[in-house]
Design an enzyme around this catalytic site. Structure first.
Site, PDB file in Angstrom:
ATOM      1  CE  LYS A  69      -2.914  -1.004   3.410  1.00 44.31           C
ATOM      2  NZ  LYS A  69      -3.880  -0.832   4.445  1.00 44.31           N
ATOM      3  CB  ILE A 114       1.741 -15.121  -7.676  1.00 48.22           C
ATOM      4  CG1 ILE A 114       0.719 -13.980  -7.704  1.00 48.22           C
ATOM      5  CG2 ILE A 114       2.070 -15.522  -6.260  1.00 48.22           C
ATOM      6  CD1 ILE A 114      -0.678 -14.428  -7.299  1.00 48.22           C
ATOM      7  CG  ASP A 115       0.889 -10.891 -10.565  1.00 53.20           C
ATOM      8  OD1 ASP A 115       0.031 -11.702 -10.189  1.00 53.20           O
ATOM      9  OD2 ASP A 115       1.016  -9.758 -10.057  1.00 53.20           O
ATOM     10  CG  MET A 146      -5.049 -13.466  -7.763  1.00 48.93           C
ATOM     11  SD  MET A 146      -4.097 -13.172  -6.267  1.00 48.93           S
ATOM     12  CE  MET A 146      -5.324 -12.406  -5.221  1.00 48.93           C
ATOM     13  NE  ARG A 177     -23.655 -24.195  -8.829  1.00 45.06           N
ATOM     14  CZ  ARG A 177     -24.774 -24.116  -9.566  1.00 45.06           C
ATOM     15  NH1 ARG A 177     -24.766 -23.466 -10.708  1.00 45.06           N
ATOM     16  NH2 ARG A 177     -25.877 -24.700  -9.149  1.00 45.06           N
TER      17      ARG A 177
HETATM   18  O1  F6P Z   1       0.547  -8.847  -7.670  1.00 44.75           O
HETATM   19  C1  F6P Z   1       0.110  -9.919  -6.915  1.00 44.75           C
HETATM   20  C2  F6P Z   1      -1.397  -9.930  -6.769  1.00 44.75           C
HETATM   21  O2  F6P Z   1      -1.754 -11.108  -6.051  1.00 44.75           O
HETATM   22  C3  F6P Z   1      -2.175  -9.845  -8.071  1.00 44.75           C
HETATM   23  O3  F6P Z   1      -2.213 -11.061  -8.771  1.00 44.75           O
HETATM   24  C4  F6P Z   1      -3.513  -9.374  -7.557  1.00 44.75           C
HETATM   25  O4  F6P Z   1      -4.194  -8.662  -8.575  1.00 44.75           O
HETATM   26  C5  F6P Z   1      -3.147  -8.450  -6.410  1.00 44.75           C
HETATM   27  O5  F6P Z   1      -1.822  -8.803  -6.024  1.00 44.75           O
HETATM   28  C6  F6P Z   1      -4.045  -8.549  -5.201  1.00 44.75           C
HETATM   29  O6  F6P Z   1      -3.641  -7.582  -4.283  1.00 44.75           O
HETATM   30  P1  F6P Z   1      -4.125  -7.552  -2.759  1.00 44.75           P
HETATM   31  O7  F6P Z   1      -3.309  -8.563  -2.001  1.00 44.75           O
HETATM   32  O8  F6P Z   1      -3.847  -6.167  -2.320  1.00 44.75           O
HETATM   33  O9  F6P Z   1      -5.583  -7.900  -2.733  1.00 44.75           O
END
Ligand code: F6P
Length: 361
Positions: A77, A139-140, A182, A276
């Site tokens: 953040k 992870i992305d 994600m 689903r």
């Molecule tokens: O960048 C890592 C990630 O998990 C993304 O895949 C996802 O969009 C985002 O962070 C989620 O962020 P937060 O943990 O703030 O919900």
């Protein structure tokens, strides 16, 4: 190089504890350095006294290597150059973070983060003479200049496991099971897990799709008497009209999420196929790291300490053709790593009959 710091920054993922452990042992055993773990990313450097712990052998005597997350804590953040304070005003906190680093008497700092964190730390380093080296984690898998980042393999494994679990229930009920994964603006997790988990349809943000295209694929399966299917959707896939699907939290933060429900509703309103949806969410981040992530994190950690020792600052450790190398942080973050059309996995998915959108073999 007598005293170094480590911080984890951005979203957590599997393998962070393995990286911290490896940094500590390389620094201690090879160079006899003191290693300070800074808590909660740059937020720890804003505390007075700085929120940190000196790492010792005892720190790692338990199961840390095998645990997801980061025991140092992290933050994804805020931008330190324009940070919200408790009274909801914005102010530049960069000077205080820089002061925190110097108060600790650090000779160098290893940051384990994604492209956003690297950019921030690079700016802080330039402004305040911080000696930094970066390790890519996300992870992305969207950090440029490295084949892989820590955490990606674990996320793909979790998503694959989820598809395995969804397969049996899809067959039992003759349903279409939609898995939303994600990945931010890249489709790497969806593409890899979809191939590994036997998906029939994979939607990624890089490739345009149509609801009719998905329905054609499901009908073609139905004609072969296959009445169940697995659909993987990356969170950044847009609606057919190009709209992003965003979830807004009570505190105003916005995150991608909800495209799975959209796809399910569209299919159900145009066919008699029952759908689903499972949105996998943070399970992909918090899972125990795979062996591959533990190994990659350990190798990255060793190399990062060596870079600091050699005073090769402003560099990021990277994996290239099974070798650990280093590149400038600027080079690593200048391009966002999407799935490209010539990615071998695109051809792989198409070749095994997966609907991947409006592209052909
Ligand atoms: O960048 C890592 C990630 O998990 C993304 O895949 C996802 O969009 C985002 O962070 C989620 O962020 P937060 O943990 O703030 O919900």
């Amino acid at each position: 190089m007598k005293k170094i710091g480590i911080l984890t920054s951005g979203g957590d993922c599997g393998g962070l504890n393995a990286a911290i452990r490896s940094i500590f042992f390389r620094a201690k055993n090879k160079y006899n350095m003191t290693v300070i773990g800074i808590r909660n990313g740059t937020s720890g450097l804003l505390e007075r006294p700085v929120d940190c712990i000196e790492l010792t052998q005892k720190t790692f005597s338990g199961y840390l290597l095998k645990q997801g997350g980061t025991f140092l804590g992290t933050t994804n953040k805020g931008y330190p150059f324009d940070l919200s304070t408790k009274d909801n005003k914005k102010s530049d906190q960069s000077k205080k973070i820089i002061e925190g680093y110097h108060q600790l008497g650090l000779d160098g700092l290893i940051i384990i983060g994604g492209d956003g964190s690297m950019q921030i730390l690079q700016n802080l380093a330039k402004k305040g003479n911080l000696n930094i080296v970066a390790i890519p984690k996300t992870i992305d898998n969207d950090v440029g200049a490295t084949n892989s980042s820590i955490g990606f393999d674990t996320a793909v494994n979790v998503a694959t496991q989820a598809l395995d679990n969804l397969h049996s229930t899809a067959v039992s009920h003759s349903r279409s099971m939609i898995l939303e994964v994600m990945g931010r603006d890249a489709g790497h997790i969806a593409l890899s897990a979809g191939i590994a988990g036997g998906a029939d349809v994979i939607l990624i943000p890089e490739i345009k799709y149509s609801i009719n295209g998905i329905i054609d694929k499901l009908n073609e399966m139905k004609n072969r008497n296959v009445k169940h299917s697995l659909i993987v959707v990356a969170e950044a896939v847009k609606k057919e009209n190009g709209e992003k699907v965003i979830h807004e939290y009570k505190d105003g933060q916005k995150r991608l999420g909800g495209i799975g429900e959209y796809v399910a509703n569209e299919i159900m309103s145009k066919t008699d196929i029952e759908c689903r949806v499972t949105a996998l969410g943070h399970v992909q981040r918090g899972a125990p790291p795979t062996a591959n992530d533990r190994i990659l994190a350990s190798a990255f950690g060793v190399y990062a300490v060596d870079l600091l020792y050699k005073k090769k600052f402003d560099r990021m450790v990277a994996l290239k053709d099974r070798k650990i190398i280093d590149v400038s942080i600027t080079e690593a973050i200048k391009t966002y790593k999407n799935v490209e059309r010539n990615d071998p996995l695109v051809e792989t998915a198409l070749s095994i009959g997966i609907y991947l959108g409006d592209i052909k073999l």
